[in-house]
Design an enzyme around this catalytic site. Structure first.
Site, PDB file in Angstrom:
ATOM      1  N   ASP A  24       0.815  -1.214   0.000  1.00 11.18           N
ATOM      2  CA  ASP A  24       0.000   0.000   0.000  1.00 11.18           C
ATOM      3  C   ASP A  24       0.849   1.264   0.000  1.00 11.18           C
ATOM      4  OD1 ASP A  24       0.814  -0.938   2.574  1.00 11.18           O
ATOM      5  OD2 ASP A  24      -0.421   0.623   3.484  1.00 11.18           O
ATOM      6  N   LYS A  53      -6.614  -0.158   6.407  1.00  9.72           N
ATOM      7  CA  LYS A  53      -5.413   0.115   7.185  1.00  9.72           C
ATOM      8  C   LYS A  53      -5.279   1.619   7.407  1.00  9.72           C
ATOM      9  CE  LYS A  53      -0.473   0.596   6.812  1.00  9.72           C
ATOM     10  NZ  LYS A  53       0.688   0.574   5.906  1.00  9.72           N
ATOM     11  N   GLU A 108      -3.040   0.386  13.696  1.00  9.72           N
ATOM     12  CA  GLU A 108      -1.571   0.413  13.590  1.00  9.72           C
ATOM     13  C   GLU A 108      -0.969   1.703  14.150  1.00  9.72           C
ATOM     14  OE1 GLU A 108       2.027   0.228  10.234  1.00  9.72           O
ATOM     15  OE2 GLU A 108      -0.062   0.156   9.599  1.00  9.72           O
ATOM     16  N   GLU A 159       2.375   2.660  14.873  1.00  5.34           N
ATOM     17  CA  GLU A 159       3.747   2.168  14.758  1.00  5.34           C
ATOM     18  C   GLU A 159       4.678   2.934  15.699  1.00  5.34           C
ATOM     19  OE1 GLU A 159       7.405   1.615  11.541  1.00  5.34           O
ATOM     20  OE2 GLU A 159       5.414   2.176  10.829  1.00  5.34           O
ATOM     21  N   LYS A 178      -1.795  -4.175  14.103  1.00  6.48           N
ATOM     22  CA  LYS A 178      -0.515  -4.193  13.391  1.00  6.48           C
ATOM     23  C   LYS A 178       0.512  -3.450  14.247  1.00  6.48           C
ATOM     24  CE  LYS A 178       1.704  -3.499   8.918  1.00  6.48           C
ATOM     25  NZ  LYS A 178       1.542  -3.181   7.487  1.00  6.48           N
ATOM     26  N   SER A 233       2.380  -8.720   8.720  1.00  5.16           N
ATOM     27  CA  SER A 233       1.868  -7.819   7.682  1.00  5.16           C
ATOM     28  C   SER A 233       3.065  -7.020   7.203  1.00  5.16           C
ATOM     29  CB  SER A 233       0.773  -6.899   8.244  1.00  5.16           C
ATOM     30  OG  SER A 233       0.330  -5.988   7.243  1.00  5.16           O
ATOM     31  N   TYR A 284       6.791   7.199   4.558  1.00  5.65           N
ATOM     32  CA  TYR A 284       6.081   6.367   3.582  1.00  5.65           C
ATOM     33  C   TYR A 284       5.390   7.229   2.545  1.00  5.65           C
ATOM     34  CZ  TYR A 284       6.813   2.335   6.618  1.00  5.65           C
ATOM     35  OH  TYR A 284       7.380   1.330   7.362  1.00  5.65           O
TER      36      TYR A 284
END
Length: 436
Positions: free
Chosen positions: A111, A223, A263, A265, A305, A374, A436
């Site tokens: 993604d 997500k 998620e 992170e 995640k 994942s 990202y």
């Protein structure tokens, strides 16, 4: 009781309903309609004060006495009632989560935004064009036998609506392999004013309508990635913003038939020891589940995640897979309800082999959840370098994807061995300040 006093109480109740609307995201009409159904205890202090506390830009850091985890005090409480509306997709959400969290399988994350995908393509000398992005993602999504090891694939919006060069929709390619199509729904990270140089994740505006369209296109899970930085504190404001955003996204996703991947992170950046990572991870996940509950998110219809609990990437001592497994499982057992069906770890810049070894160590004994993967870079790195953008290398690149997918499938079952792994697969992929 006098008429004036009764009127005053009615006004106070109406005010509390309005404040609860802001606090819980529940229409005031549904509050008044079900006044006598479900009972919840609310502090006597004005609800607006709690709302201000919820959104206050605190400058305290985790570990100090003024923790973001503190709740409003007060022994005097008043009962206010409201009803919880279950999603019309409840059964489907539970089933989708179970399919994704099936034994020996995990998620392929492809993604990456167009900009990030462009960085990957540039590493092998390709221009960032839609044609090249389509060619690479077609290589991944049409790999024969991928569904044996992969249960879900997270797509970027462009990919969700794309087809192969022969005209077959990518979502149909996935379905043919019994792989559930997923979709990245957040709009990326932006600076968080009032924080310690931290970020917040945008994308709630219009999320309901976008999610409905993604469902029509074939997506069945979603997500939303936000981040927490240990070197930045992290600030109470950033953690609270991350948790609240994830909770609102999760509630909206479930309301539109998409299983939300939750998620937050915790970035690898920093030179801190593993104990510091554990401390922050426990506080972050405590906050996340607090707001998931506040937003009436159904835990049986979500997937997590998380980052693995590791030392900072620049810490002088590396941790073994057994140590990482011990710390990570400790955090999960303290913070994650067993109702959650799947824990799908991100790799976060670990090498392909490191990510697989650590996952394998976590599956050496039974867990209350499906503990799986994942991965993005930890599944794609060798694939990309094998392909090099040449059509004649597609078959070899697909075989390398199957090798990595099978390795992580074995790790999910606790049966992986690193014997025979290539030197390329052992190279770390951490990039300081990676975006990202």
């Amino acid at each position: 009781m006098s008429c004036r006093r009764r009127e005053g109480n009615m006004v106070n109740m109406e005010q509390k309903q309005i404040h609860l609307k802001g606090l819980f995201g529940i229409p005031a009409c549904s509050l008044s309609h079900s006044l006598s159904k479900t009972s919840v205890r609310i502090p006597r202090v004005m609800a607006c004060a709690s709302f201000v506390k919820l959104n206050a830009a605190s400058s305290s850091w985790i570990g100090q006495k003024s923790s973001f985890g503190e709740r409003s005090q007060g022994s005097s409480t008043r009962r206010v009632s409201f009803s919880i509306r279950a999603s019309s997709y409840t059964d489907e959400l539970v089933q989708t989560a179970k399919v994704i969290a099936s034994p020996g399988r995990g998620i392929l994350a492809i993604d990456e935004s167009n900009a990030t995908c462009g960085k990957r393509l540039a590493s092998i000398g390709l221009d960032n064009t839609e044609t090249n992005r389509q060619a690479y993602r077609q290589l991944l999504l049409t790999t024969p036998g991928l569904g044996e090891y992969i249960s879900g694939a997270i797509l970027f919006e462009e990919t969700l609506y794309q087809s192969t060069t022969s005209g077959k929709k990518f979502v149909d390619c996935l379905r043919d392999e019994n792989i559930v199509p997923g979709i990245k729904v957040d709009k990326g990270l932006v600076p968080l004013p009032g924080s310690n140089n931290e970020s917040w994740c945008q994308g709630l505006d219009g999320l309901a309508s976008r999610s409905a369209e993604y469902y029509k296109q074939g997506a069945r899970f979603a997500k939303w990635r936000t981040v927490v930085s240990i070197p930045c504190g992290p600030s109470a404001l950033a953690v609270k913003e991350a948790a609240w955003g994830l909770a609102r996204y999760a509630a909206i996703s479930q309301d539109n038939g998409l299983v939300p991947i939750v998620e937050p992170e915790i970035l690898l950046d920093g030179d801190h020891p593993i104990d510091r990572t554990l401390e922050v991870a426990e506080k972050v996940w405590a906050e996340v589940f607090y707001y998931l509950a506040e937003n009436n998110v159904m835990f049986e219809g979500i997937l997590l995640k998380p980052s693995m609990v590791t030392p900072g990437a620049e810490h002088k001592e590396k941790a073994s897979p057994d140590t990482i497994a011990k710390y990570t499982l400790t955090m999960l057992k303290r913070r994650v309800p067993p109702a959650v069906p799947g824990i799908m770890f991100l790799s976060g810049g670990q090498s392909e082999v490191e990510a697989t070894l650590n996952l394998n160590a976590m599956n050496q004994s039974p867990n209350p959840w499906h503990v799986s993967f994942s991965y993005a870079r930890a599944l794609q790195n060798t694939v990309l370098k094998t392909w090099q953008g040449h059509p004649e290398n597609v078959e070899a690149a697909q075989k390398s994807l199957l090798v990595r997918a099978k390795a992580n499938s074995l790790a999910q079952l606790g049966r992986y061995s690193a014997e025979g792994e290539s030197e390329e697969a052992k190279k770390g992929m951490f990039v300081k300040g990676y975006t990202y």
